[in-house]
Design a protein around this motif. Structure first.
Motif, short mmCIF file in Angstrom:
data_model
loop_
_atom_site.label_atom_id
_atom_site.label_comp_id
_atom_site.label_asym_id
_atom_site.label_seq_id
_atom_site.Cartn_x
_atom_site.Cartn_y
_atom_site.Cartn_z
N SER A 5 40.06 60.34 79.65
CA SER A 5 39.01 59.34 79.90
C SER A 5 38.61 58.75 78.55
O SER A 5 39.04 59.23 77.50
N PRO A 6 37.77 57.72 78.54
CA PRO A 6 37.29 57.20 77.25
C PRO A 6 36.65 58.27 76.38
O PRO A 6 36.73 58.22 75.15
N HIS A 7 35.99 59.26 77.02
CA HIS A 7 35.31 60.31 76.27
C HIS A 7 36.29 61.19 75.50
O HIS A 7 35.92 61.83 74.51
N THR A 8 37.55 61.21 75.95
CA THR A 8 38.57 62.01 75.27
C THR A 8 38.75 61.56 73.82
O THR A 8 39.00 62.37 72.93
N PHE A 9 38.60 60.26 73.59
CA PHE A 9 38.73 59.74 72.22
C PHE A 9 37.58 60.23 71.35
O PHE A 9 37.75 60.47 70.15
N ARG A 10 36.40 60.35 71.93
CA ARG A 10 35.23 60.86 71.20
C ARG A 10 35.46 62.32 70.80
O ARG A 10 35.19 62.72 69.67
N HIS A 11 35.98 63.10 71.75
CA HIS A 11 36.29 64.50 71.45
C HIS A 11 37.37 64.61 70.38
O HIS A 11 37.29 65.46 69.48
N SER A 12 38.36 63.74 70.47
CA SER A 12 39.46 63.76 69.48
C SER A 12 38.95 63.38 68.11
O SER A 12 39.36 63.96 67.09
N PHE A 13 38.06 62.39 68.06
CA PHE A 13 37.43 61.96 66.81
C PHE A 13 36.78 63.16 66.10
O PHE A 13 37.02 63.42 64.92
N ALA A 14 35.96 63.90 66.85
CA ALA A 14 35.24 65.03 66.26
C ALA A 14 36.19 66.16 65.87
O ALA A 14 36.06 66.76 64.79
N THR A 15 37.15 66.45 66.74
CA THR A 15 38.08 67.54 66.48
C THR A 15 38.94 67.27 65.25
O THR A 15 39.11 68.14 64.39
N HIS A 16 39.46 66.06 65.14
CA HIS A 16 40.32 65.73 64.00
C HIS A 16 39.54 65.72 62.69
O HIS A 16 40.07 66.12 61.65
N LEU A 17 38.28 65.28 62.74
CA LEU A 17 37.45 65.34 61.53
C LEU A 17 37.24 66.78 61.09
O LEU A 17 37.37 67.12 59.91
N LEU A 18 36.93 67.65 62.05
CA LEU A 18 36.68 69.06 61.74
C LEU A 18 37.93 69.73 61.20
O LEU A 18 37.88 70.47 60.21
N GLU A 19 39.07 69.44 61.82
CA GLU A 19 40.33 70.04 61.39
C GLU A 19 40.70 69.62 59.96
O GLU A 19 41.39 70.36 59.26
N ASN A 20 40.25 68.45 59.57
CA ASN A 20 40.58 67.96 58.23
C ASN A 20 39.50 68.25 57.21
O ASN A 20 39.50 67.67 56.11
N GLY A 21 38.55 69.14 57.58
CA GLY A 21 37.60 69.63 56.61
C GLY A 21 36.24 68.96 56.58
O GLY A 21 35.45 69.21 55.67
N ALA A 22 35.94 68.11 57.57
CA ALA A 22 34.63 67.44 57.58
C ALA A 22 33.50 68.43 57.85
O ALA A 22 33.68 69.44 58.54
N ASP A 23 32.34 68.14 57.30
CA ASP A 23 31.16 68.98 57.47
C ASP A 23 30.61 68.81 58.89
O ASP A 23 30.50 67.70 59.40
N LEU A 24 30.24 69.93 59.52
CA LEU A 24 29.76 69.91 60.90
C LEU A 24 28.49 69.07 61.04
O LEU A 24 28.29 68.38 62.04
N ARG A 25 27.62 69.12 60.05
CA ARG A 25 26.38 68.33 60.09
C ARG A 25 26.69 66.83 60.06
O ARG A 25 26.02 66.04 60.73
N ALA A 26 27.68 66.46 59.28
CA ALA A 26 28.06 65.04 59.21
C ALA A 26 28.60 64.58 60.55
O ALA A 26 28.29 63.48 61.02
N ILE A 27 29.42 65.43 61.20
CA ILE A 27 29.96 65.10 62.52
C ILE A 27 28.83 64.97 63.53
O ILE A 27 28.83 64.07 64.38
#
Length: 298
Positions: free
Chosen positions: A242-264
């Motif tokens: 669904s469209p929401h899948t892209f939102r989940h992917s956005f957050a997951t890929h940021l986290l996997e690449n080292g982004a800070d959880l607070r920033a996400i």
């Protein structure tokens, strides 16, 4: 006190006092309407003030036969909110659902897409079609900025601050936040805006709305779901997305690449960090690699 008038008063309370969005108000209202329909079907005459705990228990029991545990839990939560409102307004002294427990739920992890799957969806867009450039800009914005569907459809041209590298997003409860936008997403929005949108005959009331349908009006949530579904079919993607899948992917890929959880958390517009923390449960393999790479006892 009748149900219809009380529901209208409750809707005004949710809108004015709680500042909830129209979609949230509709969902809360549906919970109350389910209850009133059940009362009518069972010929039970009672008011919001006089309805008993026993009657509500029977309603929950009957409804549980036709809905899954997650929907049942949401229904109980919604009705508890309604009766809490009645207590707040001094119509009742107690909440008749106070002792009714929602079913225990496992934590549902959101579905995500691999980067290759997102690329295949974008590659499946027919850019020679009338809506091709628009649809590419929509997918890039959903994934590139992690927007909810309602945030995407309500996005305004006046919300685009490309010189500063941000877009202004209006989220749940009309709360606004600034989300960074990448050069790639900015590029495809600009192509759509400057080369396609300018040739539309635009409805005056939607003159500032970024993404428009073929009639020059704001896109509906349903249309975004349809666009995503058709692209998934065309790309041969076996997942149900669904469209929401892209939102989940956005957050997951940021986290996997080292982004800070607070920033996400800030970019997603989550009030609580607990909501964002669900993404730490998605890729345990990645977390194991982090431990093995960075922990002093690796």
């Amino acid at each position: 006190m009748n149900w219809q008038q009380t529901l209208k008063d409750y809707q005004n309370y949710l809108r004015l006092e709680r500042g909830l969005s129209d979609n949230s108000i509709i969902n809360y209202s549906l919970d109350v309407k389910k209850l009133t329909r059940w009362l009518e079907n069972n010929e039970i005459k009672t008011s919001p003030v006089s309805i008993s705990e026993e009657t509500l228990q029977q309603f929950i029991y009957d409804t549980a036969k036709t809905i899954n545990p997650r929907s049942q839990s949401r229904l109980i939560s919604g009705l508890k909110g309604f009766f809490t409102y009645l207590i707040f307004e001094d119509y009742r002294n107690t909440n008749p659902l106070e002792l009714i427990e929602a079913p225990k739920l496992g934590r549902k992890l959101p579905d995500t897409l691999a980067i290759e799957e997102i690329d295949s969806l974008i590659n499946a867009i027919d850019l020679s079609s009338k809506q091709g450039e628009r649809n590419r800009a929509i997918i890039e914005t959903l994934y590139g900025c992690g927007l909810r569907v309602s945030e995407l459809t309500s996005l305004k041209i006046s919300d685009l601050y490309f010189d500063e590298g941000f877009i202004k997003v209006t989220g749940k409860g009309d709360k606004q936040r600034l989300v960074p936008i990448s050069p790639i997403t900015e590029k495809y929005i600009t192509i759509y805006q400057k080369q396609v949108r300018v040739h539309h005959k635009i409805d005056p009331k939607d003159a500032d709305t970024l993404f428009l349908n073929q009639h020059g009006r704001q896109l509906t949530r349903a249309m975004i779901f349809t666009i995503v579904k058709r692209l998934a079919e065309k790309a041969g993607l076996k997942k149900t997305i669904s469209p929401h899948t892209f939102r989940h992917s956005f957050a997951t890929h940021l986290l996997e690449n080292g982004a800070d959880l607070r920033a996400i958390q800030q970019m997603l517009g989550h009030e609580s960090i607990t909501t964002t923390e669900i993404y730490t449960h998605i890729d345990r393999k990645h977390l194991t690699e982090v431990i093995n790479k960075f922990h002093p006892r690796r």
